[in-house]
Design a protein around this motif. Structure first.
Motif, PDB file in Angstrom:
ATOM      1  N   ALA A 103       1.106  -1.342  -0.261  1.00 41.88           N
ATOM      2  CA  ALA A 103       0.455  -0.264   0.071  1.00 41.88           C
ATOM      3  C   ALA A 103       1.073   1.198  -0.029  1.00 41.88           C
ATOM      4  O   ALA A 103       0.452   2.146  -0.518  1.00 41.88           O
ATOM      5  N   GLY A 104       2.374   1.439   0.203  1.00 34.37           N
ATOM      6  CA  GLY A 104       2.648   2.574   0.584  1.00 34.37           C
ATOM      7  C   GLY A 104       3.048   2.973   1.853  1.00 34.37           C
ATOM      8  O   GLY A 104       1.919   2.908   2.137  1.00 34.37           O
ATOM      9  N   PRO A 105       3.561   4.366   1.827  1.00 33.53           N
ATOM     10  CA  PRO A 105       3.036   5.047   3.455  1.00 33.53           C
ATOM     11  C   PRO A 105       1.901   6.175   2.932  1.00 33.53           C
ATOM     12  O   PRO A 105       1.503   6.214   1.713  1.00 33.53           O
ATOM     13  N   ALA A 106       1.889   6.457   3.856  1.00 33.09           N
ATOM     14  CA  ALA A 106       0.956   7.822   4.557  1.00 33.09           C
ATOM     15  C   ALA A 106       1.708   8.782   3.704  1.00 33.09           C
ATOM     16  O   ALA A 106       2.226   9.081   3.698  1.00 33.09           O
ATOM     17  N   GLY A 107       0.539   9.603   2.905  1.00 32.28           N
ATOM     18  CA  GLY A 107       1.257  10.409   2.451  1.00 32.28           C
ATOM     19  C   GLY A 107       1.774  11.763   2.886  1.00 32.28           C
ATOM     20  O   GLY A 107       1.207  11.808   4.417  1.00 32.28           O
ATOM     21  N   TRP A 108       2.197  12.760   2.740  1.00 31.34           N
ATOM     22  CA  TRP A 108       3.398  13.358   3.049  1.00 31.34           C
ATOM     23  C   TRP A 108       2.467  14.998   3.235  1.00 31.34           C
ATOM     24  O   TRP A 108       1.610  14.732   2.536  1.00 31.34           O
ATOM     25  N   SER A 109       2.268  15.199   4.841  1.00 29.24           N
ATOM     26  CA  SER A 109       1.181  17.335   4.314  1.00 29.24           C
ATOM     27  C   SER A 109       1.694  17.730   3.833  1.00 29.24           C
ATOM     28  O   SER A 109       2.859  17.711   4.083  1.00 29.24           O
ATOM     29  N   LEU A 110       0.875  18.803   3.479  1.00 24.26           N
ATOM     30  CA  LEU A 110       1.688  20.364   3.362  1.00 24.26           C
ATOM     31  C   LEU A 110       3.384  20.873   4.050  1.00 24.26           C
ATOM     32  O   LEU A 110       3.605  21.260   3.446  1.00 24.26           O
ATOM     33  N   ASP A 111       2.597  20.852   5.275  1.00 24.04           N
ATOM     34  CA  ASP A 111       3.393  21.282   6.353  1.00 24.04           C
ATOM     35  C   ASP A 111       4.997  20.717   6.420  1.00 24.04           C
ATOM     36  O   ASP A 111       5.446  21.219   5.886  1.00 24.04           O
ATOM     37  N   GLU A 112       4.284  19.029   6.261  1.00 27.75           N
ATOM     38  CA  GLU A 112       5.833  18.584   6.379  1.00 27.75           C
ATOM     39  C   GLU A 112       6.173  18.895   5.144  1.00 27.75           C
ATOM     40  O   GLU A 112       8.093  19.249   4.682  1.00 27.75           O
ATOM     41  N   MET A 113       6.258  18.649   3.599  1.00 33.07           N
ATOM     42  CA  MET A 113       6.530  19.022   2.555  1.00 33.07           C
ATOM     43  C   MET A 113       7.570  20.509   2.424  1.00 33.07           C
ATOM     44  O   MET A 113       8.314  21.199   2.174  1.00 33.07           O
ATOM     45  N   ASN A 114       6.762  21.597   3.683  1.00 30.91           N
ATOM     46  CA  ASN A 114       7.468  23.051   2.977  1.00 30.91           C
ATOM     47  C   ASN A 114       8.188  22.847   4.382  1.00 30.91           C
ATOM     48  O   ASN A 114       8.761  23.763   4.045  1.00 30.91           O
ATOM     49  N   GLN A 115       8.376  22.472   4.829  1.00 28.06           N
ATOM     50  CA  GLN A 115       9.022  21.842   5.747  1.00 28.06           C
ATOM     51  C   GLN A 115      10.591  22.021   5.749  1.00 28.06           C
ATOM     52  O   GLN A 115      11.490  22.536   5.409  1.00 28.06           O
ATOM     53  N   ALA A 116       9.824  20.575   4.519  1.00 28.46           N
ATOM     54  CA  ALA A 116      11.439  20.174   4.237  1.00 28.46           C
ATOM     55  C   ALA A 116      12.074  20.852   3.075  1.00 28.46           C
ATOM     56  O   ALA A 116      13.380  21.088   2.328  1.00 28.46           O
ATOM     57  N   ARG A 117      11.286  21.510   2.148  1.00 31.08           N
ATOM     58  CA  ARG A 117      11.518  22.694   1.312  1.00 31.08           C
ATOM     59  C   ARG A 117      12.326  23.709   1.756  1.00 31.08           C
ATOM     60  O   ARG A 117      13.829  23.998   1.828  1.00 31.08           O
ATOM     61  N   TYR A 118      12.062  24.457   3.031  1.00 32.31           N
ATOM     62  CA  TYR A 118      12.609  25.223   3.744  1.00 32.31           C
ATOM     63  C   TYR A 118      13.900  24.795   4.003  1.00 32.31           C
ATOM     64  O   TYR A 118      14.821  25.703   3.696  1.00 32.31           O
ATOM     65  N   GLU A 119      14.086  23.664   5.062  1.00 28.43           N
ATOM     66  CA  GLU A 119      15.663  23.042   5.077  1.00 28.43           C
ATOM     67  C   GLU A 119      16.473  22.605   3.903  1.00 28.43           C
ATOM     68  O   GLU A 119      18.311  23.385   3.975  1.00 28.43           O
ATOM     69  N   LEU A 120      15.806  22.331   2.986  1.00 25.21           N
ATOM     70  CA  LEU A 120      16.523  22.360   2.013  1.00 25.21           C
ATOM     71  C   LEU A 120      17.170  23.185   0.951  1.00 25.21           C
ATOM     72  O   LEU A 120      18.612  23.500   0.664  1.00 25.21           O
ATOM     73  N   THR A 121      16.587  24.597   1.122  1.00 25.59           N
ATOM     74  CA  THR A 121      16.322  25.721   0.270  1.00 25.59           C
ATOM     75  C   THR A 121      17.916  26.710   1.611  1.00 25.59           C
ATOM     76  O   THR A 121      19.186  26.526   0.868  1.00 25.59           O
ATOM     77  N   GLU A 122      17.432  26.176   2.854  1.00 17.55           N
ATOM     78  CA  GLU A 122      19.079  26.776   4.002  1.00 17.55           C
ATOM     79  C   GLU A 122      20.647  26.277   3.144  1.00 17.55           C
ATOM     80  O   GLU A 122      21.876  26.625   2.920  1.00 17.55           O
ATOM     81  N   LEU A 123      19.992  24.797   2.707  1.00 19.19           N
ATOM     82  CA  LEU A 123      20.978  23.481   3.320  1.00 19.19           C
ATOM     83  C   LEU A 123      22.279  24.827   1.223  1.00 19.19           C
ATOM     84  O   LEU A 123      22.869  24.232   1.529  1.00 19.19           O
ATOM     85  N   LEU A 124      20.872  24.237   0.814  1.00 25.38           N
ATOM     86  CA  LEU A 124      21.453  25.257  -1.242  1.00 25.38           C
ATOM     87  C   LEU A 124      22.105  26.123  -0.758  1.00 25.38           C
ATOM     88  O   LEU A 124      23.391  26.871  -1.786  1.00 25.38           O
ATOM     89  N   GLU A 125      22.217  27.122  -0.289  1.00 29.93           N
ATOM     90  CA  GLU A 125      21.915  29.177   0.280  1.00 29.93           C
ATOM     91  C   GLU A 125      23.426  28.799   0.986  1.00 29.93           C
ATOM     92  O   GLU A 125      24.439  28.561   0.527  1.00 29.93           O
ATOM     93  N   ASP A 126      23.742  27.600   1.634  1.00 27.71           N
ATOM     94  CA  ASP A 126      25.122  27.279   2.004  1.00 27.71           C
ATOM     95  C   ASP A 126      25.648  26.588   1.608  1.00 27.71           C
ATOM     96  O   ASP A 126      27.098  27.166   1.208  1.00 27.71           O
ATOM     97  N   LEU A 127      25.782  25.886   0.885  1.00 27.19           N
ATOM     98  CA  LEU A 127      26.460  25.670  -0.186  1.00 27.19           C
ATOM     99  C   LEU A 127      26.823  26.303  -1.664  1.00 27.19           C
ATOM    100  O   LEU A 127      27.839  26.239  -1.775  1.00 27.19           O
ATOM    101  N   GLU A 128      26.234  27.184  -1.886  1.00 30.76           N
ATOM    102  CA  GLU A 128      26.333  28.774  -2.841  1.00 30.76           C
ATOM    103  C   GLU A 128      27.099  29.143  -2.486  1.00 30.76           C
ATOM    104  O   GLU A 128      28.172  29.567  -3.645  1.00 30.76           O
TER     105      GLU A 128
END
Length: 242
Positions: free
Chosen positions: A121-146
């Motif tokens: 059946a696969g995992p439960a769906g990711w909530s919008l809040d969870e996805m947006n939190q991950a987007r923010y964390e990835l954004t910060e890491l990308l900016e640090d890398l750049e």
């Protein structure tokens, strides 16, 4: 002892019943179940024993071999199944659905089919809040890398970015995750082309100190899910206990 040893199943029965004489089921999992074990591989054993006080995981050396015990009661299993779907980490489901059931009572055998159904059946769906939190964390890491010019710091940031990027990609694709090497294996299993691009980007960073392929791949994955996110991010901070 490897997975081709004809005595492995008997050895697992022996040590399991010695430790859990009231076991209702014994399941051999991991590399020893799928035929890929080598002499240094851990022996993963799931035990269903309704006489234990609580489910637990324990690691120890048994007769010179590393053993990972996963011990459950039948009453606890539904909670573990639900938690696997919520976190997208199917360790317990994979053990019971894909392992070798060496011994089991008639009643316990149903957990094999239930685990297989949950896994399919696969995992439960990711909530919008969870996805947006991950987007923010990835954004910060990308900016640090750049922005960071220190090579070692960039490598540390890239390592964090790489792991979180796989998790983000798999979760937005409604796929199971994994821990350690299993995270990479799940990416390869789901999309070999994406896995190859990811590996090439990491190799480019390590060999040539060029972070651009990894940044481009991260932006491609983020753009398919709303893009980088910084402006407007909001999250309540939990008060620290005194």
């Amino acid at each position: 002892m490897d997975s081709n040893d004809p005595n492995v199943a008997e050895w697992v029965r022996h040590i399991s019943y010695a430790r859990y004489p009231h076991a209702a089921a014994i399941v051999l999992g991991g590399s020893h179940a799928n035929g890929t074990a080598n002499p240094r591989s851990d022996v993963d054993i799931a035990v269903i024993d309704n006489s234990v006080d609580a489910a637990y995981r324990e690691s120890n050396i048994v007769e010179g071999k590393p053993v990972e015990w996963f011990v459950f009661t039948e009453k606890a299993l539904p909670r573990f199944f639900r938690e696997a779907r919520r976190t997208a980490l199917p360790t317990v489901l994979r053990l019971l659905a894909c392992g070798r059931w060496l011994e089991s009572s008639h009643g316990c055998r149903r957990w094999h089919s239930r685990a297989a159904l949950f896994l399919a059946a696969g995992p439960a769906g990711w909530s919008l809040d969870e996805m947006n939190q991950a987007r923010y964390e990835l954004t910060e890491l990308l900016e640090d890398l750049e922005e960071n010019r220190d090579r070692i710091e960039r490598l540390v940031v890239a390592q964090q970015l790489g792991v979180r990027l796989i998790r983000f990609y798999l979760r937005t694709e409604a796929c199971w995750l994994g821990e350690g090497k299993w995270l990479w294996r799940m990416l390869e299993l789901y999309n070999r082309g994406m896995a190859s691009r990811y590996a090439a980007a990491l190799d480019r960073l390590g060999r040539e100190d060029d972070e651009l392929p990894l940044i481009r791949l991260a932006d491609e994955i983020l753009d398919a899910n709303g893009g980088r996110w910084f402006d407007g991010y909001y999250a309540e901070m939990r008060q620290l206990a005194d």
